[in-house]
Design an enzyme around this catalytic site. Sequence first.
Site, short mmCIF file in Angstrom:
data_model
loop_
_atom_site.label_atom_id
_atom_site.label_comp_id
_atom_site.label_asym_id
_atom_site.label_seq_id
_atom_site.Cartn_x
_atom_site.Cartn_y
_atom_site.Cartn_z
N ARG A 16 0.84 -1.21 0.00
CA ARG A 16 0.00 0.00 0.00
C ARG A 16 0.87 1.27 0.00
NH1 ARG A 16 -0.66 4.61 2.75
NH2 ARG A 16 -0.55 3.55 4.74
N ASP A 17 1.53 1.54 1.13
CA ASP A 17 2.32 2.77 1.22
C ASP A 17 3.48 2.73 0.22
OD1 ASP A 17 3.62 5.11 2.17
OD2 ASP A 17 2.94 4.71 4.21
N HIS A 208 3.96 4.29 12.77
CA HIS A 208 4.20 4.25 11.32
C HIS A 208 5.25 5.32 11.01
CE1 HIS A 208 2.52 3.98 7.06
NE2 HIS A 208 3.14 5.14 7.01
N HIS A 210 8.44 7.08 8.66
CA HIS A 210 9.14 7.25 7.37
C HIS A 210 10.57 7.67 7.66
CE1 HIS A 210 5.96 6.75 4.29
NE2 HIS A 210 5.19 6.86 5.36
N CYS A 241 3.66 9.30 0.83
CA CYS A 241 2.34 9.81 0.45
C CYS A 241 2.49 10.72 -0.77
CB CYS A 241 1.72 10.59 1.60
SG CYS A 241 0.17 11.41 1.12
N ASN A 250 9.07 4.52 3.70
CA ASN A 250 8.82 4.04 5.06
C ASN A 250 10.11 3.52 5.65
OD1 ASN A 250 6.11 3.37 3.47
ND2 ASN A 250 5.63 3.48 5.63
#
Length: 304
Positions: A16-17, A208, A210, A241, A250
Amino acid sequence: MPQSKDVVAINEVVLRDGFQNEPTFVATEEKIRLANGLSLTGVRRIEVSSFTSPMAIPNLRDAEDVFRGIDRVPGVIYTALVPNERGVQRAIESKVDEVNLVMSIGEKHNLTNLRMTCAQSLEQFKGIMGALAGTEISVNGTIATAFGCPFEGQQPVERVLWAIDAYLELGITGITVADTIGVANPRQVGGLMALIRKHHEDLPLTLHLHNTRDMGLANALAAVDEGVRSFDSALGGIGGCPYAPGATGNVCTEDLVHMLHGCGIETGVDLEALIDLSGTLSESIGHQVPGYVLKSGTSSRLYA
Ligand code: COA
Ligand code: ZN
C-alpha cells in the site's frame, strides 16, 4: 506469530504505502506474488492495498484483483486503507479482515490528500462504522502527520490526543500514529508514545515511520523503549504519500527487523526470508530500493 507483550509485531505496508508512491504501475501479479511471500514470513498484518479513488492513487486501482488473487494464511491480518464510505463498500466486498481509516491532523494535509476537512473525515468514518456494524471486520484508525504537517509544521500533542479520542468514540479498537513526512526525532517519539500510553495504557498502538531524514530506526527504538510493540514498515524502505511534498520511503522492514533482533527483541519474523523477498523488489518496480541490510548483509556477515 507475535503474541507476547515483549514481542514486537511487524505490519508490512509495502503493497500500500510502498506502491502508492511508485511512478510506474506495478503489475497485479507482482503484488500478489509479494503478498503471498510476505504472508509466509511471520509478519502480523499486511496492508494489501487501498480502496481509494483510482484517479488519486492510480497504482492501487487493482485493489479488488489483488485481494481476490492472494492466498490468505490463517493468523495474518489482511488490511486495507479506506478514506471514505465508497471505499468501505469495496473493502467489504473484498472480504478484508480489517479496515484502516486515515485522517491527517494537519487540516491542510487532510484537504490536499483526501479533499476533506477533519470534520468531514470523521463524518465519513461514522458512516463507515455503520456499514461495518454486524460484520467481523475490525477497524484501525491512522493519525497521519502526527509529528508534523508539510503545510502547517509540528502538531500539538493535544491534537494527537484529540484524534485518538475521536477514533475511540467511533468504536475503533486500534490506533496508528504516523510520521507521514519523516520529521520526528527519537526524543519527540519517546515523549509522545509515553504520553499516549499514560492516557491509554492498554490501547493497541502502532507506530508508522518514514525514514526521510534517516531517523526512522532511532525513532523505532525510542518507541520500543516506551512500550510500543507494533510497527508499520515497508520492504526495501520504499513508499510515501503522493500528496505530501517531499515524502519518501517508510522505515525499511528488513532493516527494522535486523535492528530489533540484534537488540534481542523478538518479532517472530524470518529475517532471511524477508531479505530474499526484498531482493526481488527492484525488478518489480524497476529501480533500486533504499534498504541497507539488503546491500550490506546482516551484521553477522563474514568475509573469506
Ligand atoms: N474508491 C473508488 N472511487 C472513489 C472512491 C473510492 N473510495 N471515492 C470516490 N471515488 C470516485 C467517485 O465515485 C467519483 O467518481 P466519478 O467522478 O467517476 O463519479 C470520484 O472518485 C470523485 O468522488 P468524490 O467523492 O468527489 O471524491 P474526491 O475527488 O473528493 O476524492 C478521495 C476524495 C478521498 C476519494 C480521494 O482524495 C482519495 O482517494 N484520496 C486518497 C489519498 C491517499 O490514499 N493518500 C495516501 C495515503 S495517506
Ligand atoms: Zn506512510
